[in-house]
Design a protein around this motif. Structure first.
Motif, PDB file in Angstrom:
ATOM      1  N   THR A 197       1.894 -53.907  13.842  1.00 48.53           N
ATOM      2  CA  THR A 197       2.414 -54.036  12.489  1.00 48.53           C
ATOM      3  C   THR A 197       1.647 -53.044  11.630  1.00 48.53           C
ATOM      4  O   THR A 197       0.423 -53.123  11.544  1.00 48.53           O
ATOM      5  CB  THR A 197       2.192 -55.461  11.946  1.00 48.53           C
ATOM      6  OG1 THR A 197       2.794 -56.399  12.836  1.00 48.53           O
ATOM      7  CG2 THR A 197       2.787 -55.619  10.570  1.00 48.53           C
ATOM      8  N   HIS A 231       2.147 -50.407   2.950  1.00 49.81           N
ATOM      9  CA  HIS A 231       1.844 -49.361   1.980  1.00 49.81           C
ATOM     10  C   HIS A 231       1.556 -49.991   0.628  1.00 49.81           C
ATOM     11  O   HIS A 231       1.937 -51.137   0.365  1.00 49.81           O
ATOM     12  CB  HIS A 231       2.970 -48.328   1.896  1.00 49.81           C
ATOM     13  CG  HIS A 231       4.320 -48.898   1.592  1.00 49.81           C
ATOM     14  ND1 HIS A 231       4.640 -49.460   0.379  1.00 49.81           N
ATOM     15  CD2 HIS A 231       5.431 -48.981   2.359  1.00 49.81           C
ATOM     16  CE1 HIS A 231       5.892 -49.863   0.404  1.00 49.81           C
ATOM     17  NE2 HIS A 231       6.396 -49.595   1.606  1.00 49.81           N
ATOM     18  N   TRP A 263       4.022 -42.159   2.297  1.00 49.71           N
ATOM     19  CA  TRP A 263       4.832 -43.070   1.493  1.00 49.71           C
ATOM     20  C   TRP A 263       4.997 -42.494   0.094  1.00 49.71           C
ATOM     21  O   TRP A 263       4.011 -42.226  -0.591  1.00 49.71           O
ATOM     22  CB  TRP A 263       4.147 -44.434   1.436  1.00 49.71           C
ATOM     23  CG  TRP A 263       4.515 -45.341   0.309  1.00 49.71           C
ATOM     24  CD1 TRP A 263       3.681 -45.801  -0.667  1.00 49.71           C
ATOM     25  CD2 TRP A 263       5.780 -45.957   0.043  1.00 49.71           C
ATOM     26  NE1 TRP A 263       4.355 -46.637  -1.515  1.00 49.71           N
ATOM     27  CE2 TRP A 263       5.653 -46.749  -1.102  1.00 49.71           C
ATOM     28  CE3 TRP A 263       7.022 -45.892   0.665  1.00 49.71           C
ATOM     29  CZ2 TRP A 263       6.701 -47.474  -1.645  1.00 49.71           C
ATOM     30  CZ3 TRP A 263       8.068 -46.613   0.131  1.00 49.71           C
ATOM     31  CH2 TRP A 263       7.909 -47.397  -1.003  1.00 49.71           C
ATOM     32  N   LEU A 268      11.476 -43.038   8.216  1.00 55.81           N
ATOM     33  CA  LEU A 268      11.479 -44.409   8.709  1.00 55.81           C
ATOM     34  C   LEU A 268      12.182 -45.393   7.774  1.00 55.81           C
ATOM     35  O   LEU A 268      12.855 -46.302   8.236  1.00 55.81           O
ATOM     36  CB  LEU A 268      10.040 -44.876   8.947  1.00 55.81           C
ATOM     37  CG  LEU A 268       9.209 -44.001   9.893  1.00 55.81           C
ATOM     38  CD1 LEU A 268       7.771 -44.495   9.929  1.00 55.81           C
ATOM     39  CD2 LEU A 268       9.829 -43.986  11.278  1.00 55.81           C
ATOM     40  N   GLU A 269      11.978 -45.235   6.474  1.00 55.13           N
ATOM     41  CA  GLU A 269      12.592 -46.132   5.479  1.00 55.13           C
ATOM     42  C   GLU A 269      12.925 -45.334   4.229  1.00 55.13           C
ATOM     43  O   GLU A 269      12.250 -44.370   3.899  1.00 55.13           O
ATOM     44  CB  GLU A 269      11.622 -47.253   5.080  1.00 55.13           C
ATOM     45  CG  GLU A 269      11.263 -48.204   6.179  1.00 55.13           C
ATOM     46  CD  GLU A 269      10.196 -49.220   5.751  1.00 55.13           C
ATOM     47  OE1 GLU A 269       9.774 -49.224   4.570  1.00 55.13           O
ATOM     48  OE2 GLU A 269       9.772 -49.995   6.615  1.00 55.13           O
ATOM     49  N   GLY A 270      13.940 -45.766   3.506  1.00 52.46           N
ATOM     50  CA  GLY A 270      14.284 -45.137   2.244  1.00 52.46           C
ATOM     51  C   GLY A 270      14.857 -43.747   2.433  1.00 52.46           C
ATOM     52  O   GLY A 270      15.495 -43.453   3.445  1.00 52.46           O
ATOM     53  N   GLY A 286      17.682 -39.646   5.012  1.00 49.28           N
ATOM     54  CA  GLY A 286      17.496 -41.089   4.960  1.00 49.28           C
ATOM     55  C   GLY A 286      16.926 -41.615   6.256  1.00 49.28           C
ATOM     56  O   GLY A 286      16.572 -40.854   7.162  1.00 49.28           O
ATOM     57  N   GLN A 287      16.881 -42.924   6.367  1.00 47.83           N
ATOM     58  CA  GLN A 287      16.317 -43.593   7.531  1.00 47.83           C
ATOM     59  C   GLN A 287      16.909 -43.037   8.816  1.00 47.83           C
ATOM     60  O   GLN A 287      18.119 -42.904   8.950  1.00 47.83           O
ATOM     61  CB  GLN A 287      16.586 -45.088   7.437  1.00 47.83           C
ATOM     62  CG  GLN A 287      15.942 -45.885   8.533  1.00 47.83           C
ATOM     63  CD  GLN A 287      16.102 -47.376   8.315  1.00 47.83           C
ATOM     64  OE1 GLN A 287      16.283 -47.839   7.193  1.00 47.83           O
ATOM     65  NE2 GLN A 287      16.018 -48.139   9.384  1.00 47.83           N
ATOM     66  N   ASP A 328      13.929 -41.712  -3.057  1.00 48.61           N
ATOM     67  CA  ASP A 328      14.967 -42.664  -3.440  1.00 48.61           C
ATOM     68  C   ASP A 328      14.421 -43.570  -4.544  1.00 48.61           C
ATOM     69  O   ASP A 328      13.282 -44.041  -4.473  1.00 48.61           O
ATOM     70  CB  ASP A 328      15.347 -43.495  -2.204  1.00 48.61           C
ATOM     71  CG  ASP A 328      16.359 -44.571  -2.505  1.00 48.61           C
ATOM     72  OD1 ASP A 328      15.936 -45.691  -2.873  1.00 48.61           O
ATOM     73  OD2 ASP A 328      17.563 -44.307  -2.370  1.00 48.61           O
ATOM     74  N   ARG A 358      14.130 -47.531  -2.977  1.00 48.49           N
ATOM     75  CA  ARG A 358      13.324 -47.854  -1.791  1.00 48.49           C
ATOM     76  C   ARG A 358      12.145 -46.921  -1.575  1.00 48.49           C
ATOM     77  O   ARG A 358      11.308 -47.183  -0.726  1.00 48.49           O
ATOM     78  CB  ARG A 358      14.211 -47.835  -0.554  1.00 48.49           C
ATOM     79  CG  ARG A 358      15.305 -48.900  -0.644  1.00 48.49           C
ATOM     80  CD  ARG A 358      16.098 -49.026   0.612  1.00 48.49           C
ATOM     81  NE  ARG A 358      15.249 -49.414   1.717  1.00 48.49           N
ATOM     82  CZ  ARG A 358      15.506 -49.138   2.992  1.00 48.49           C
ATOM     83  NH1 ARG A 358      16.594 -48.491   3.313  1.00 48.49           N
ATOM     84  NH2 ARG A 358      14.688 -49.517   3.933  1.00 48.49           N
ATOM     85  N   CYS A 378      10.304 -43.698   0.009  1.00 44.19           N
ATOM     86  CA  CYS A 378      10.487 -43.055   1.308  1.00 44.19           C
ATOM     87  C   CYS A 378       9.227 -43.210   2.146  1.00 44.19           C
ATOM     88  O   CYS A 378       8.124 -42.896   1.688  1.00 44.19           O
ATOM     89  CB  CYS A 378      10.801 -41.570   1.130  1.00 44.19           C
ATOM     90  SG  CYS A 378      11.190 -40.747   2.691  1.00 44.19           S
ATOM     91  N   LEU A 379       9.386 -43.713   3.360  1.00 47.84           N
ATOM     92  CA  LEU A 379       8.293 -43.818   4.321  1.00 47.84           C
ATOM     93  C   LEU A 379       8.614 -42.889   5.481  1.00 47.84           C
ATOM     94  O   LEU A 379       9.713 -42.958   6.044  1.00 47.84           O
ATOM     95  CB  LEU A 379       8.145 -45.258   4.821  1.00 47.84           C
ATOM     96  CG  LEU A 379       7.062 -45.479   5.875  1.00 47.84           C
ATOM     97  CD1 LEU A 379       5.664 -45.239   5.287  1.00 47.84           C
ATOM     98  CD2 LEU A 379       7.165 -46.883   6.460  1.00 47.84           C
TER      99      LEU A 379
END
Length: 137
Positions: free
Chosen positions: A10, A14, A57, A81-83, A95-96, A114, A117, A119-120
């Motif tokens: 896990t 962030h 992040w 990975l995200e956002g 994007g993801q 974004d 969300r 961005c990661l």
């Protein structure tokens, strides 16, 4: 390059948007600031070098620390990975699940995350020769 075996199931969460900057990490697996609303988590390699892996992040709506187009002398691989993140000069967004590979000398950025969300990204830097060219896929 200083590599260490490291695993986590896990990821360390962030920082929450608006968290005061931490410019120099004081412990392992601590997110640190690299610009307003932009954070990194060092994973491996030499901290601060062009030979490392990090999570990066961008807080929602965060923009690059510079308004100028970016070029560099190293190879950069990015997995989103995200956002999402928009390259303002190229007029393109990722994007993801998107992936980018940038050779030394490629012009890119500045960026805007974004607005909802952020961005990661997983970012891998590898030393390269200056003056190369490349494209973003």
């Amino acid at each position: 390059m200083s590599l260490t075996q490291q695993e986590f199931t896990t990821r360390p969460p962030h920082p929450a948007p608006g968290t005061p900057p931490v410019w120099i990490p004081t412990e392992t697996n601590q997110w640190y600031s690299i610009g307003p609303g932009i954070w990194e988590l060092h994973l491996n390699g030499e901290r601060g070098s062009h030979n490392r892996s990090v999570l990066q992040w961008y807080e929602p709506g965060a923009t690059s620390a510079t308004d100028e187009v970016i070029t560099h002398t190293y190879i950069e691989e990015v997995c989103f990975l995200e956002g999402g993140l928009e390259d303002i000069s190229l007029g393109k967004a990722w994007g993801q699940g998107a992936y980018a590979f940038r050779l030394p000398g490629m012009r890119h950025g500045p960026y805007k995350a974004d607005g909802e969300r952020g961005c990661l990204m997983f970012v891998k830097l590898v030393p390269g020769e200056e003056g190369g060219s490349g494209s973003v896929g």
